[in-house]
Design a protein around this motif. Structure first.
Motif: not given
Length: 62
Positions: A23-32, A34-40
């Motif tokens: 679950l921590l790994y999946r949360d990290l993937q989701k956060d990454q 989200t950050r990529a979309v926000l950067d774009k």
């Protein structure tokens, strides 16, 4: 070293440890993601703002 720790935790606490790590790994993937979309989106907004500023007439007595 790290694999020994994981194996020891699984042996002591069962599959709950694996679930927490997953679950921590999946949360990290989701956060990454989200950050990529926000950067774009930020990049696109900066480009749009630049285009608008270039096309607007200059105010004042130039």
């Amino acid at each position: 070293m790290a694999s020994d720790l994981v194996l020891r935790l699984v042996a002591e606490h069962g599959p709950w440890v694996l679930l927490v790590f997953y679950l921590l790994y999946r949360d990290l993937q989701k956060d990454q993601a989200t950050r990529a979309v926000l950067d774009k989106n930020s990049t696109v907004l900066v480009e749009i703002t630049t285009i608008i500023r270039e096309r607007l007439p200059r105010g004042g007595l130039q």
